[in-house]
Design an enzyme around this catalytic site. Sequence first.
Site, PDB file in Angstrom:
ATOM      1  N   SER A 276       0.816  -1.213   0.000  1.00  0.00           N
ATOM      2  CA  SER A 276       0.000   0.000   0.000  1.00  0.00           C
ATOM      3  C   SER A 276       0.854   1.268   0.000  1.00  0.00           C
ATOM      4  CB  SER A 276      -0.899   0.027   1.245  1.00  0.00           C
ATOM      5  OG  SER A 276      -1.617  -1.178   1.364  1.00  0.00           O
TER       6      SER A 276
HETATM    7  N1  SAM Z   1      -0.716  -4.219   3.886  1.00  0.00           N
HETATM    8  C1  SAM Z   1       0.042  -4.770   2.800  1.00  0.00           C
HETATM    9  C2  SAM Z   1       1.433  -4.243   2.769  1.00  0.00           C
HETATM   10  O1  SAM Z   1       1.816  -3.454   3.625  1.00  0.00           O
HETATM   11  O2  SAM Z   1       2.168  -4.667   1.876  1.00  0.00           O
HETATM   12  C3  SAM Z   1      -0.624  -4.528   1.485  1.00  0.00           C
HETATM   13  C4  SAM Z   1      -1.738  -5.435   1.231  1.00  0.00           C
HETATM   14  S1  SAM Z   1      -2.299  -5.573  -0.401  1.00  0.00           S
HETATM   15  C5  SAM Z   1      -2.915  -3.986  -0.779  1.00  0.00           C
HETATM   16  C6  SAM Z   1      -3.733  -6.588  -0.068  1.00  0.00           C
HETATM   17  C7  SAM Z   1      -3.402  -8.011   0.307  1.00  0.00           C
HETATM   18  O3  SAM Z   1      -4.603  -8.643   0.753  1.00  0.00           O
HETATM   19  C8  SAM Z   1      -2.881  -8.857  -0.849  1.00  0.00           C
HETATM   20  O4  SAM Z   1      -1.651  -9.406  -0.512  1.00  0.00           O
HETATM   21  C9  SAM Z   1      -3.953  -9.925  -1.018  1.00  0.00           C
HETATM   22  O5  SAM Z   1      -3.441 -11.182  -1.421  1.00  0.00           O
HETATM   23  C10 SAM Z   1      -4.532  -9.993   0.380  1.00  0.00           C
HETATM   24  N2  SAM Z   1      -5.876 -10.573   0.483  1.00  0.00           N
HETATM   25  C11 SAM Z   1      -6.932 -10.413  -0.341  1.00  0.00           C
HETATM   26  N3  SAM Z   1      -7.996 -11.108   0.120  1.00  0.00           N
HETATM   27  C12 SAM Z   1      -7.579 -11.714   1.266  1.00  0.00           C
HETATM   28  C13 SAM Z   1      -8.208 -12.576   2.200  1.00  0.00           C
HETATM   29  N4  SAM Z   1      -9.482 -12.971   2.064  1.00  0.00           N
HETATM   30  N5  SAM Z   1      -7.493 -13.016   3.262  1.00  0.00           N
HETATM   31  C14 SAM Z   1      -6.196 -12.640   3.422  1.00  0.00           C
HETATM   32  N6  SAM Z   1      -5.537 -11.846   2.555  1.00  0.00           N
HETATM   33  C15 SAM Z   1      -6.225 -11.380   1.498  1.00  0.00           C
END
Ligand code: SAM
Length: 203
Positions: free
Chosen positions: A52
């Site tokens: 993000s």
């Molecule tokens: N906070 C993270 C960082 O600092 O790098 C960025 C996260 S990224 C914008 C969103 C993440 O949510 C992705 O890695 C995606 O695979 C994960 N994601 C999506 N749906 C999910 C779920 N149901 N459970 C766990 N992770 C999930």
Amino acid sequence: MVDTQLRDRDISDSRVLDAMARVPRELFLPAELRARAYEDAALSIGEGQTMSQPYMVARICAELALHGGEHVLDVGTGSGYQAAVLAELAAEVDTIERIPALAGRARASLVEAGYERVRVHVGDGTRGLPDGAPFDGIAVAAAARGVPPALYDQLKPRGRLVIPVGKRRVQHLQVVIRSAEGPAVARSVPCRFVPLVGDGGFG
Ligand code: SAM
């Protein structure tokens, strides 16, 4: 980054600003992207996912209003960067990611950066982490159509859930507080996150 992207906007919580200054963001990126670590942007981390934008990480952390003693769940580990910032702000951090390869890389980055006490789990974060509940705060870094009930249920009384809610391409970061009368929702800034996948997410 802290002065121009955070303080000059509307991040005023000094604990959040200090935490963002301390965590080495470049350690959570693939080698070829490390020179871009402090750009005002989300960055690709592979598997079609992103780390993000710094402002959104700071905003989510600020909305959780942490004081240092809390237990927090971070849904959507991605690179592990947000989990590291949360580890600077709370006593205990569990983080959950659905893509095993990302969880593995995040675990290694957290250890390299000195945050080995963050617990990284693989699974569907829309179901929360029942074995670790209840939580003082839950941060969700992926967009949902609505608040997944399991996440609200795993909050302590007065606990806070911060989650982008809306359509696939545009959302609002909602702050949901658990209260005796039910969820108290405060709308926050418009935002754009990758979709949360699973029950209560998209698809
Ligand atoms: N906070 C993270 C960082 O600092 O790098 C960025 C996260 S990224 C914008 C969103 C993440 O949510 C992705 O890695 C995606 O695979 C994960 N994601 C999506 N749906 C999910 C779920 N149901 N459970 C766990 N992770 C999930």
